[in-house]
Design a protein around this motif. Structure first.
Motif, PDB file in Angstrom:
ATOM      1  N   THR A 202       0.851  -1.186   0.000  1.00 23.46           N
ATOM      2  CA  THR A 202       0.000   0.000   0.000  1.00 23.46           C
ATOM      3  C   THR A 202       0.887   1.236   0.000  1.00 23.46           C
ATOM      4  O   THR A 202       1.996   1.230   0.539  1.00 23.46           O
ATOM      5  CB  THR A 202      -0.946   0.043   1.210  1.00 23.46           C
ATOM      6  OG1 THR A 202      -0.165  -0.047   2.415  1.00 23.46           O
ATOM      7  CG2 THR A 202      -1.929  -1.115   1.177  1.00 23.46           C
ATOM      8  N   GLN A 203       0.374   2.282  -0.637  1.00 22.88           N
ATOM      9  CA  GLN A 203       1.083   3.556  -0.685  1.00 22.88           C
ATOM     10  C   GLN A 203       0.141   4.653  -0.206  1.00 22.88           C
ATOM     11  O   GLN A 203      -1.053   4.629  -0.509  1.00 22.88           O
ATOM     12  CB  GLN A 203       1.559   3.866  -2.104  1.00 22.88           C
ATOM     13  CG  GLN A 203       2.639   2.921  -2.604  1.00 22.88           C
ATOM     14  CD  GLN A 203       3.179   3.339  -3.951  1.00 22.88           C
ATOM     15  OE1 GLN A 203       3.248   2.550  -4.884  1.00 22.88           O
ATOM     16  NE2 GLN A 203       3.596   4.595  -4.052  1.00 22.88           N
ATOM     17  N   SER A 204       0.685   5.595   0.547  1.00 25.97           N
ATOM     18  CA  SER A 204      -0.136   6.703   1.012  1.00 25.97           C
ATOM     19  C   SER A 204       0.676   7.995   1.011  1.00 25.97           C
ATOM     20  O   SER A 204       1.893   7.964   1.259  1.00 25.97           O
ATOM     21  CB  SER A 204      -0.663   6.418   2.426  1.00 25.97           C
ATOM     22  OG  SER A 204       0.404   6.209   3.331  1.00 25.97           O
ATOM     23  N   PRO A 205       0.035   9.139   0.675  1.00 29.61           N
ATOM     24  CA  PRO A 205      -1.313   9.188   0.130  1.00 29.61           C
ATOM     25  C   PRO A 205      -1.341   8.682  -1.308  1.00 29.61           C
ATOM     26  O   PRO A 205      -0.293   8.454  -1.901  1.00 29.61           O
ATOM     27  CB  PRO A 205      -1.632  10.691   0.190  1.00 29.61           C
ATOM     28  CG  PRO A 205      -0.306  11.346  -0.013  1.00 29.61           C
ATOM     29  CD  PRO A 205       0.695  10.458   0.698  1.00 29.61           C
TER      30      PRO A 205
ATOM     31  N   GLY B 251       8.487  24.227  -2.582  1.00 27.17           N
ATOM     32  CA  GLY B 251       9.209  24.591  -1.374  1.00 27.17           C
ATOM     33  C   GLY B 251       8.749  23.893  -0.115  1.00 27.17           C
ATOM     34  O   GLY B 251       9.415  23.985   0.929  1.00 27.17           O
ATOM     35  N   THR B 252       7.624  23.188  -0.176  1.00 24.14           N
ATOM     36  CA  THR B 252       7.132  22.495   1.016  1.00 24.14           C
ATOM     37  C   THR B 252       7.709  21.083   1.083  1.00 24.14           C
ATOM     38  O   THR B 252       7.991  20.477   0.047  1.00 24.14           O
ATOM     39  CB  THR B 252       5.609  22.413   1.031  1.00 24.14           C
ATOM     40  OG1 THR B 252       5.169  21.701  -0.136  1.00 24.14           O
ATOM     41  CG2 THR B 252       4.992  23.795   1.018  1.00 24.14           C
ATOM     42  N   PRO B 253       7.868  20.550   2.294  1.00 23.35           N
ATOM     43  CA  PRO B 253       8.332  19.168   2.421  1.00 23.35           C
ATOM     44  C   PRO B 253       7.171  18.197   2.218  1.00 23.35           C
ATOM     45  O   PRO B 253       6.032  18.493   2.565  1.00 23.35           O
ATOM     46  CB  PRO B 253       8.864  19.110   3.850  1.00 23.35           C
ATOM     47  CG  PRO B 253       8.086  20.155   4.580  1.00 23.35           C
ATOM     48  CD  PRO B 253       7.768  21.236   3.589  1.00 23.35           C
ATOM     49  N   VAL B 254       7.492  17.049   1.641  1.00 22.65           N
ATOM     50  CA  VAL B 254       6.475  16.032   1.375  1.00 22.65           C
ATOM     51  C   VAL B 254       7.062  14.662   1.724  1.00 22.65           C
ATOM     52  O   VAL B 254       8.214  14.379   1.388  1.00 22.65           O
ATOM     53  CB  VAL B 254       6.070  16.020  -0.112  1.00 22.65           C
ATOM     54  CG1 VAL B 254       5.069  14.899  -0.388  1.00 22.65           C
ATOM     55  CG2 VAL B 254       5.491  17.360  -0.530  1.00 22.65           C
ATOM     56  N   THR B 255       6.269  13.831   2.386  1.00 28.02           N
ATOM     57  CA  THR B 255       6.687  12.459   2.678  1.00 28.02           C
ATOM     58  C   THR B 255       5.659  11.486   2.140  1.00 28.02           C
ATOM     59  O   THR B 255       4.463  11.619   2.409  1.00 28.02           O
ATOM     60  CB  THR B 255       6.883  12.233   4.183  1.00 28.02           C
ATOM     61  OG1 THR B 255       7.965  13.055   4.647  1.00 28.02           O
ATOM     62  CG2 THR B 255       7.234  10.780   4.468  1.00 28.02           C
ATOM     63  N   LEU B 256       6.154  10.525   1.359  1.00 31.76           N
ATOM     64  CA  LEU B 256       5.317   9.458   0.832  1.00 31.76           C
ATOM     65  C   LEU B 256       5.671   8.171   1.571  1.00 31.76           C
ATOM     66  O   LEU B 256       6.839   7.917   1.876  1.00 31.76           O
ATOM     67  CB  LEU B 256       5.551   9.290  -0.671  1.00 31.76           C
ATOM     68  CG  LEU B 256       5.455  10.547  -1.531  1.00 31.76           C
ATOM     69  CD1 LEU B 256       5.649  10.185  -3.007  1.00 31.76           C
ATOM     70  CD2 LEU B 256       4.170  11.279  -1.318  1.00 31.76           C
ATOM     71  N   ARG B 257       4.633   7.361   1.805  1.00 32.74           N
ATOM     72  CA  ARG B 257       4.842   6.146   2.587  1.00 32.74           C
ATOM     73  C   ARG B 257       4.525   4.908   1.757  1.00 32.74           C
ATOM     74  O   ARG B 257       3.551   4.867   1.002  1.00 32.74           O
ATOM     75  CB  ARG B 257       3.959   6.146   3.823  1.00 32.74           C
ATOM     76  CG  ARG B 257       4.093   4.901   4.708  1.00 32.74           C
ATOM     77  CD  ARG B 257       3.173   4.982   5.905  1.00 32.74           C
ATOM     78  NE  ARG B 257       3.330   3.845   6.814  1.00 32.74           N
ATOM     79  CZ  ARG B 257       2.350   3.014   7.130  1.00 32.74           C
ATOM     80  NH1 ARG B 257       1.162   3.172   6.600  1.00 32.74           N
ATOM     81  NH2 ARG B 257       2.566   2.026   7.973  1.00 32.74           N
ATOM     82  N   CYS B 258       5.357   3.911   1.915  1.00 28.12           N
ATOM     83  CA  CYS B 258       5.131   2.598   1.321  1.00 28.12           C
ATOM     84  C   CYS B 258       5.098   1.576   2.460  1.00 28.12           C
ATOM     85  O   CYS B 258       6.009   1.552   3.297  1.00 28.12           O
ATOM     86  CB  CYS B 258       6.229   2.247   0.343  1.00 28.12           C
ATOM     87  SG  CYS B 258       6.069   0.592  -0.377  1.00 28.12           S
TER      88      CYS B 258
END
Lengths: 112, 112
Positions: B5-8, B16-23
């Motif tokens: 699963t991946q989110s979002p 310029g904003t930080p982003v984190t993706l999860r697996c």
């Protein structure tokens, strides 16, 4: 540097026809050659794969042909169906657990 | 999608904003990968992990970092998102003894 080149970029085939997608690679250290099928909005799904010790592998309507001396491999879809309409990617890897190097993809449309 | 699963699944963010993706995987596979997919380029490897806390760079790692604190989770962070990082991001898993890689459903990221 694109190590795996895929052609054509798009392909239209009539239902019942044969779809053929070709890939060429540069790195002779590659020893695993998979094909992935991807439907819109989905992740790539492993379709069929071949190792260089054989020249052909068949699974149902899908066949990989491999030419080691020419550094080329191809996917043949026999009796193509509208449900086969998807994007197909070839890839190559050296050693288990290593990264896959992908071709640019082929968008296949099978017309009813 | 092979217990991945991946989110979002979709995210729109500003430059310029930080982003984190999860697996997240439920297969207990040792190897995990992050790829990005862009038209004409197939999929390209960003980073990969060969075990907890063991990671390495891929082909297009600039601007990205990763972390793996548990076998089942692999995080991809864009420290300061840029428009060139607009893409579809796929996580993949494999076992160390096999070549097959299995992909998650993807995250579509748009950086405005």
């Amino acid at each position: 540097q694109q190590q795996v080149k895929q052609s054509p970029q798009s392909l239209i085939v009539q239902k019942g026809g044969i779809s053929i997608i070709n890939c060429a690679y540069e790195n002779t250290a590659f020893d695993y050659f998979p094909w992935y099928q991807q439907f819109p909005g989905k992740g790539p799904a492993l379709l069929i794969a071949i190792r260089p010790d054989v020249s052909e592998k068949k699974e149902g309507r899908f066949t990989i042909s491999f030419n080691k001396s020419a550094k080329q491999f191809s996917l043949h879809i026999m009796d193509s169906q509208p449900g086969d309409s998807a994007t197909y990617f070839c890839a190559a890897s050296k050693n288990a657990g290593n990264m896959l190097t992908f071709g640019g993809g082929t968008r296949l449309m099978v017309k009813p | 999608d092979a217990g991945i699963t991946q989110s979002p699944r979709h995210k729109v963010t500003e430059t310029g904003t930080p982003v984190t993706l999860r697996c997240h995987q439920t297969e207990n596979h040792r190897y995990m990968y992050w790829y990005r997919q862009d038209p004409g380029h197939g999929l390209r490897l960003i980073h990969y992990s060969y075990g907890v806390k063991d990671t390495d760079k891929g082909e297009v790692s600039d601007g990205y970092s990763v972390s793996r604190s548990k076998t089942e989770d692999f995080l991809l962070t864009l420290e300061s998102a840029t428009s060139s990082q607009t893409s579809v991001y796929f996580c993949a898993i494999s076992e160390v003894t096999t070549y097959e890689q299995y992909f998650g459903p993807g995250t579509r990221l748009t950086v405005t």
